[in-house]
Design a protein around this motif. Structure first.
Motif, PDB file in Angstrom:
ATOM      1  N   GLN A 287       0.834  -1.194   0.000  1.00 31.08           N
ATOM      2  CA  GLN A 287       0.000   0.000   0.000  1.00 31.08           C
ATOM      3  C   GLN A 287       0.874   1.252   0.000  1.00 31.08           C
ATOM      4  O   GLN A 287       1.783   1.391   0.826  1.00 31.08           O
ATOM      5  CB  GLN A 287      -0.941   0.021   1.194  1.00 31.08           C
ATOM      6  N   ARG A 288       0.579   2.160  -0.947  1.00 33.73           N
ATOM      7  CA  ARG A 288       1.302   3.420  -1.046  1.00 33.73           C
ATOM      8  C   ARG A 288       0.306   4.548  -1.293  1.00 33.73           C
ATOM      9  O   ARG A 288      -0.831   4.315  -1.707  1.00 33.73           O
ATOM     10  CB  ARG A 288       2.335   3.386  -2.179  1.00 33.73           C
ATOM     11  N   TYR A 289       0.787   5.752  -1.078  1.00 34.11           N
ATOM     12  CA  TYR A 289      -0.043   6.933  -1.307  1.00 34.11           C
ATOM     13  C   TYR A 289       0.267   7.472  -2.694  1.00 34.11           C
ATOM     14  O   TYR A 289       1.390   7.894  -2.972  1.00 34.11           O
ATOM     15  CB  TYR A 289       0.224   8.000  -0.237  1.00 34.11           C
ATOM     16  N   PHE A 290      -0.761   7.458  -3.571  1.00 38.04           N
ATOM     17  CA  PHE A 290      -0.567   7.845  -4.973  1.00 38.04           C
ATOM     18  C   PHE A 290      -1.243   9.182  -5.254  1.00 38.04           C
ATOM     19  O   PHE A 290      -2.250   9.535  -4.624  1.00 38.04           O
ATOM     20  CB  PHE A 290      -1.145   6.774  -5.911  1.00 38.04           C
ATOM     21  N   LEU A 291      -0.688   9.891  -6.227  1.00 43.10           N
ATOM     22  CA  LEU A 291      -1.220  11.178  -6.659  1.00 43.10           C
ATOM     23  C   LEU A 291      -1.329  11.177  -8.188  1.00 43.10           C
ATOM     24  O   LEU A 291      -0.428  10.693  -8.879  1.00 43.10           O
ATOM     25  CB  LEU A 291      -0.339  12.350  -6.209  1.00 43.10           C
ATOM     26  N   LEU A 292      -2.427  11.732  -8.686  1.00 44.62           N
ATOM     27  CA  LEU A 292      -2.642  11.821 -10.134  1.00 44.62           C
ATOM     28  C   LEU A 292      -2.175  13.173 -10.644  1.00 44.62           C
ATOM     29  O   LEU A 292      -2.516  14.214 -10.080  1.00 44.62           O
ATOM     30  CB  LEU A 292      -4.130  11.633 -10.452  1.00 44.62           C
ATOM     31  N   ARG A 293      -1.381  13.137 -11.694  1.00 49.45           N
ATOM     32  CA  ARG A 293      -0.936  14.344 -12.376  1.00 49.45           C
ATOM     33  C   ARG A 293      -1.250  14.208 -13.865  1.00 49.45           C
ATOM     34  O   ARG A 293      -1.567  13.122 -14.352  1.00 49.45           O
ATOM     35  CB  ARG A 293       0.558  14.581 -12.160  1.00 49.45           C
ATOM     36  N   ALA A 294      -1.141  15.293 -14.607  1.00 49.51           N
ATOM     37  CA  ALA A 294      -1.466  15.257 -16.034  1.00 49.51           C
ATOM     38  C   ALA A 294      -0.523  14.354 -16.809  1.00 49.51           C
ATOM     39  O   ALA A 294      -0.894  13.808 -17.850  1.00 49.51           O
ATOM     40  CB  ALA A 294      -1.427  16.673 -16.614  1.00 49.51           C
ATOM     41  N   SER A 295       0.675  14.167 -16.330  1.00 45.94           N
ATOM     42  CA  SER A 295       1.664  13.364 -17.053  1.00 45.94           C
ATOM     43  C   SER A 295       1.668  11.899 -16.657  1.00 45.94           C
ATOM     44  O   SER A 295       2.147  11.056 -17.419  1.00 45.94           O
ATOM     45  CB  SER A 295       3.066  13.942 -16.830  1.00 45.94           C
ATOM     46  N   GLY A 296       1.153  11.564 -15.453  1.00 47.30           N
ATOM     47  CA  GLY A 296       1.189  10.186 -15.015  1.00 47.30           C
ATOM     48  C   GLY A 296       0.750  10.024 -13.571  1.00 47.30           C
ATOM     49  O   GLY A 296       0.173  10.942 -12.959  1.00 47.30           O
ATOM     50  N   ILE A 297       1.029   8.856 -13.021  1.00 43.65           N
ATOM     51  CA  ILE A 297       0.704   8.544 -11.630  1.00 43.65           C
ATOM     52  C   ILE A 297       2.001   8.537 -10.821  1.00 43.65           C
ATOM     53  O   ILE A 297       2.982   7.891 -11.201  1.00 43.65           O
ATOM     54  CB  ILE A 297      -0.003   7.180 -11.510  1.00 43.65           C
ATOM     55  N   TYR A 298       1.978   9.233  -9.701  1.00 46.64           N
ATOM     56  CA  TYR A 298       3.149   9.357  -8.835  1.00 46.64           C
ATOM     57  C   TYR A 298       2.801   8.825  -7.446  1.00 46.64           C
ATOM     58  O   TYR A 298       1.623   8.749  -7.066  1.00 46.64           O
ATOM     59  CB  TYR A 298       3.598  10.817  -8.730  1.00 46.64           C
ATOM     60  N   TYR A 299       3.823   8.472  -6.691  1.00 53.28           N
ATOM     61  CA  TYR A 299       3.616   8.007  -5.323  1.00 53.28           C
ATOM     62  C   TYR A 299       4.666   8.634  -4.413  1.00 53.28           C
ATOM     63  O   TYR A 299       5.719   9.109  -4.868  1.00 53.28           O
ATOM     64  CB  TYR A 299       3.660   6.480  -5.236  1.00 53.28           C
ATOM     65  N   ILE A 300       4.338   8.619  -3.136  1.00 51.03           N
ATOM     66  CA  ILE A 300       5.235   9.210  -2.137  1.00 51.03           C
ATOM     67  C   ILE A 300       6.097   8.098  -1.543  1.00 51.03           C
ATOM     68  O   ILE A 300       5.574   7.168  -0.917  1.00 51.03           O
ATOM     69  CB  ILE A 300       4.434   9.898  -1.017  1.00 51.03           C
ATOM     70  N   PRO A 301       7.404   8.121  -1.737  1.00 48.60           N
ATOM     71  CA  PRO A 301       8.270   7.105  -1.116  1.00 48.60           C
ATOM     72  C   PRO A 301       8.239   7.226   0.415  1.00 48.60           C
ATOM     73  O   PRO A 301       7.811   8.233   0.976  1.00 48.60           O
ATOM     74  CB  PRO A 301       9.656   7.431  -1.678  1.00 48.60           C
ATOM     75  N   LYS A 302       8.666   6.182   1.052  1.00 47.86           N
ATOM     76  CA  LYS A 302       8.680   6.179   2.515  1.00 47.86           C
ATOM     77  C   LYS A 302       9.606   7.271   3.031  1.00 47.86           C
ATOM     78  O   LYS A 302      10.729   7.439   2.560  1.00 47.86           O
ATOM     79  CB  LYS A 302       9.142   4.819   3.029  1.00 47.86           C
ATOM     80  N   GLY A 303       9.092   7.993   4.020  1.00 45.64           N
ATOM     81  CA  GLY A 303       9.875   9.047   4.630  1.00 45.64           C
ATOM     82  C   GLY A 303       9.900  10.336   3.847  1.00 45.64           C
ATOM     83  O   GLY A 303      10.634  11.262   4.222  1.00 45.64           O
ATOM     84  N   LYS A 304       9.118  10.455   2.765  1.00 46.26           N
ATOM     85  CA  LYS A 304       9.094  11.663   1.953  1.00 46.26           C
ATOM     86  C   LYS A 304       7.767  12.386   2.134  1.00 46.26           C
ATOM     87  O   LYS A 304       6.849  11.919   2.812  1.00 46.26           O
ATOM     88  CB  LYS A 304       9.317  11.333   0.478  1.00 46.26           C
ATOM     89  N   THR A 305       7.654  13.561   1.493  1.00 45.88           N
ATOM     90  CA  THR A 305       6.451  14.386   1.591  1.00 45.88           C
ATOM     91  C   THR A 305       5.768  14.480   0.226  1.00 45.88           C
ATOM     92  O   THR A 305       6.209  13.870  -0.750  1.00 45.88           O
ATOM     93  CB  THR A 305       6.819  15.803   2.083  1.00 45.88           C
ATOM     94  N   LYS A 306       4.695  15.286   0.157  1.00 51.17           N
ATOM     95  CA  LYS A 306       3.947  15.440  -1.079  1.00 51.17           C
ATOM     96  C   LYS A 306       4.575  16.443  -2.045  1.00 51.17           C
ATOM     97  O   LYS A 306       4.015  16.689  -3.111  1.00 51.17           O
ATOM     98  CB  LYS A 306       2.517  15.896  -0.779  1.00 51.17           C
ATOM     99  N   SER A 307       5.682  17.013  -1.690  1.00 51.81           N
ATOM    100  CA  SER A 307       6.301  17.992  -2.576  1.00 51.81           C
ATOM    101  C   SER A 307       6.716  17.327  -3.887  1.00 51.81           C
ATOM    102  O   SER A 307       7.039  16.132  -3.929  1.00 51.81           O
ATOM    103  CB  SER A 307       7.520  18.632  -1.903  1.00 51.81           C
ATOM    104  N   SER A 308       6.715  18.112  -4.940  1.00 47.26           N
ATOM    105  CA  SER A 308       7.021  17.569  -6.269  1.00 47.26           C
ATOM    106  C   SER A 308       8.417  16.987  -6.345  1.00 47.26           C
ATOM    107  O   SER A 308       8.677  16.064  -7.126  1.00 47.26           O
ATOM    108  CB  SER A 308       6.861  18.671  -7.322  1.00 47.26           C
ATOM    109  N   ILE A 309       9.324  17.486  -5.560  1.00 45.80           N
ATOM    110  CA  ILE A 309      10.704  16.983  -5.604  1.00 45.80           C
ATOM    111  C   ILE A 309      10.778  15.562  -5.066  1.00 45.80           C
ATOM    112  O   ILE A 309      11.552  14.728  -5.567  1.00 45.80           O
ATOM    113  CB  ILE A 309      11.629  17.920  -4.799  1.00 45.80           C
ATOM    114  N   ASP A 310       9.963  15.252  -4.074  1.00 47.88           N
ATOM    115  CA  ASP A 310      10.033  13.939  -3.429  1.00 47.88           C
ATOM    116  C   ASP A 310       9.216  12.866  -4.141  1.00 47.88           C
ATOM    117  O   ASP A 310       9.391  11.675  -3.856  1.00 47.88           O
ATOM    118  CB  ASP A 310       9.554  14.049  -1.977  1.00 47.88           C
ATOM    119  N   LEU A 311       8.317  13.246  -5.040  1.00 54.27           N
ATOM    120  CA  LEU A 311       7.448  12.277  -5.683  1.00 54.27           C
ATOM    121  C   LEU A 311       8.224  11.402  -6.669  1.00 54.27           C
ATOM    122  O   LEU A 311       9.134  11.850  -7.352  1.00 54.27           O
ATOM    123  CB  LEU A 311       6.305  12.975  -6.418  1.00 54.27           C
TER     124      LEU A 311
END
Length: 429
Positions: A287-311
Motif C-alpha cells: 500500500q502506497r499513497y498515490f497522486l494523479l498528475r497530467a503526465s502520469g501517476i506518482y507516489y510518495i516514497p517512505k519518509g518523503k512528503t507530497k512535494s514535487s521533488i520527493d514524488l
C-alpha cells in the motif's frame, strides 16, 4: 490505341474484383484446425504486384502516347504560325518603310479528337490511381459479440474510427442511439477489458493483437463511459461528501465542465489517496499513497512528503492505456476485486512492464480510471461526448418520422447476427 484501351479496362475490372470482393480462405480437411483467433479476425495478404506492374506499363504507354500527341499538336501549331526572317537588313533612312509580308494561309486547326482522346486517357489514369489507392487500404472483417451472445460480421478499414463503426452497428441492430453504447475489447488471458474511445482508429489496435490472440470485441451499453460528463462533480469534487455531490444542480455542472474542458488546457482532477501496488515478479501488494498528475501517476516514497521533488513516477500516460481487471483477488491474491492495470497496447501477455493497482472499493476504482482517461485524452474525450450526444439527438429525431410514438427502443439483444464464419482481412502491400 484500341489495344491499350482494352488492356486498361481489363485491369480496372481486376482491381474492382480485388477491392469489392473478399473471398474466404478454404482449408483442407486434412489440415489442423485453425486457432481460436480466427473466430475474431485473421490476416491474409492479397498479392497485387502483377496488377501494379501492368498498371505501371499501361501508364507509361499512355504517357508516351500523350507526349506524342502533344508533339504533333505543337508541330501543327508551329506550321500555322507566320514565318518571319531572322535577319534584319539595314534600310535607307530616306526610303519609305517596307510593308510587312502578307500573312500566309493558315492550315486546318488541330482536330478535336486529339484533345478529347488525351482528356479521356487522363480520366482513366486518375480512375485507376483512385482504385489502386482503395486497394492499398488495410481492411479487416471482424466479429462483434452482441448482448445476446450472437455475432455481427463487419468489414472495417483503417480510415474508420470507433465512432464510425458504432454508427454502422446502430444501422445493423436498430437499437436506441444513446451515448452509453460502446465497443469494448476484452483480453481473457490477462482478465482485463477496456472501452475503445470514439476517436481511436479501430484497426490500429486490432493489428496489435496478433494471430494467436483470444481477445474479443463486444458491442455493449456502458453507462459509465460518459458519466463523468453527466456528473462531473463526482470527479472534480471527489473529496466532498456524497450528499453535497448529489445536491449539485445542472447549472453548477455546466459551469464545472466549462471551467475544466473549454479552456486552453484541460483541468485534471487532483485525485490522490492510498492504493495497493503489486511489483513485478512479486505476489505481495504494498500500500502506497498515490497522486494523479497530467503526465502520469506518482507516489510518495517512505519518509518523503507530497512535494514535487520527493514524488516518484510510477507510470507515464504517454504510451499506455488503462484497463479494468476482474478475478485478480483469486489470480494474484489482490486485497480486493477492484483492480486496474496500465500497459502498452502491444503487451497481450503478462509482463514486467504492466503496472497492477488495486482500490479499496468500486467508487474509488471509478474515480481513478476516469480521471486517468481525462489526463490522457484531455479535450478530445469531451469532443467525443459532444459528438455522441449530437449523433444521438439527430438520429433519434429522424427515427420519429418512421416509427410510432409508442414504439419502444430496441437493443442488440433482440437482433440476431451471424454466429459462424472466419475473418479474412486485406492488408496493404
Amino acid at each position: 490505341m484500341d489495344e491499350i484501351d482494352t488492356m486498361f479496362m481489363n485491369l480496372l475490372g481486376e482491381i474492382d474484383v480485388l477491392t469489392q470482393s473478399v473471398e474466404p480462405v478454404t482449408s483442407d480437411s486434412s489440415q489442423p484446425e485453425q486457432d481460436s483467433a480466427s473466430d475474431h479476425f485473421s490476416f491474409d495478404l492479397s498479392n497485387l504486384r502483377e496488377s501494379l506492374n501492368e498498371l505501371d506499363d499501361l501508364v507509361m504507354d499512355l504517357t508516351a502516347a500523350q507526349e506524342h500527341i502533344t508533339q504533333q499538336n505543337h508541330v501543327t501549331d508551329q506550321q500555322n504560325l507566320p514565318t518571319t526572317t531572322s535577319t534584319t537588313t539595314q534600310q535607307d533612312p530616306i526610303a519609305p518603310p517596307t510593308q510587312p509580308p502578307p500573312p500566309l494561309c493558315h492550315g486546318p486547326p488541330p482536330p478535336e479528337s486529339y484533345r478529347s482522346e488525351v482528356q479521356s486517357k487522363a480520366v482513366k489514369i486518375r480512375l485507376a490511381l483512385e482504385k489502386l489507392k482503395e486497394a492499398n487500404i488495410r481492411k479487416l472483417i471482424i466479429k462483434v459479440l452482441m448482448c445476446n451472445g450472437s455475432f455481427k460480421m463487419l468489414m472495417v478499414d483503417e480510415r474508420q474510427t470507433v465512432g464510425s463503426v458504432l454508427d454502422v452497428l446502430f444501422e445493423k441492430t436498430h437499437c436506441d442511439r444513446t451515448v452509453d453504447w460502446s465497443l469494448c475489447e476484452s483480453n481473457p488471458e490477462l482478465q482485463i477489458e477496456r472501452n475503445f474511445e470514439d476517436h481511436e482508429p479501430l484497426i490500429e489496435w486490432l493489428c496489435l493483437w496478433g494471430r494467436s490472440s483470444k481477445n474479443k470485441i463486444s458491442f455493449i451499453s456502458r453507462p459509465e463511459k460518459y458519466s463523468l460528463f453527466k456528473d462531473p462533480q463526482v470527479l472534480y469534487l471527489w473529496n466532498n461528501c456524497r450528499e453535497a455531490q448529489r445536491n449539485t444542480n445542472e447549472k453548477d455542472k455546466k459551469r464545472l465542465l466549462q471551467e475544466s474542458f473549454k479552456g486552453s488546457s484541460v483541468i485534471v482532477p487532483d485525485l490522490e489517496g492510498p492504493l495497493y501496488h503489486k511489483e513485478s515478479g512479486k505476489r505481495k501488494w504494498n500500500q502506497r499513497y498515490f497522486l494523479l498528475r497530467a503526465s502520469g501517476i506518482y507516489y510518495i516514497p517512505k519518509g518523503k512528503t507530497k512535494s514535487s521533488i520527493d514524488l516518484s513516477c510510477l507510470v507515464s500516460f504517454e504510451n499506455v492505456n488503462v484497463y479494468t481487471a476482474s478475478g485478480y483477488k483469486q489470480k494474484y491474491r489482490a486485497p480486493t476485486e477492484f483492480c486496474f492495470i496500465l500497459k502498452h497496447p502491444c503487451l497481450q501477455q503478462e509482463s514486467e512492464h504492466i503496472k497492477f493497482l488495486c482500490c479499496e472499493d468500486e467508487h474509488t476504482l471509478f474515480l481513478w480510471v476516469n480521471s486517468i482517461r481525462i489526463a490522457k485524452y484531455g479535450t478530445t474525450l469531451y469532443k467525443n461526448y459532444q459528438a455522441a450526444v449530437h449523433r444521438s439527438v439527430t438520429k433519434t429525431s429522424a427515427l420519429h418520422h418512421y416509427h410510432s410514438p409508442d414504439a419502444k427502443p430496441t437493443t442488440p439483444a433482440a437482433v440476431h447476427g451471424d454466429t459462424e464464419g472466419s475473418a479474412h482481412p486485406i492488408r496493404k502491400l
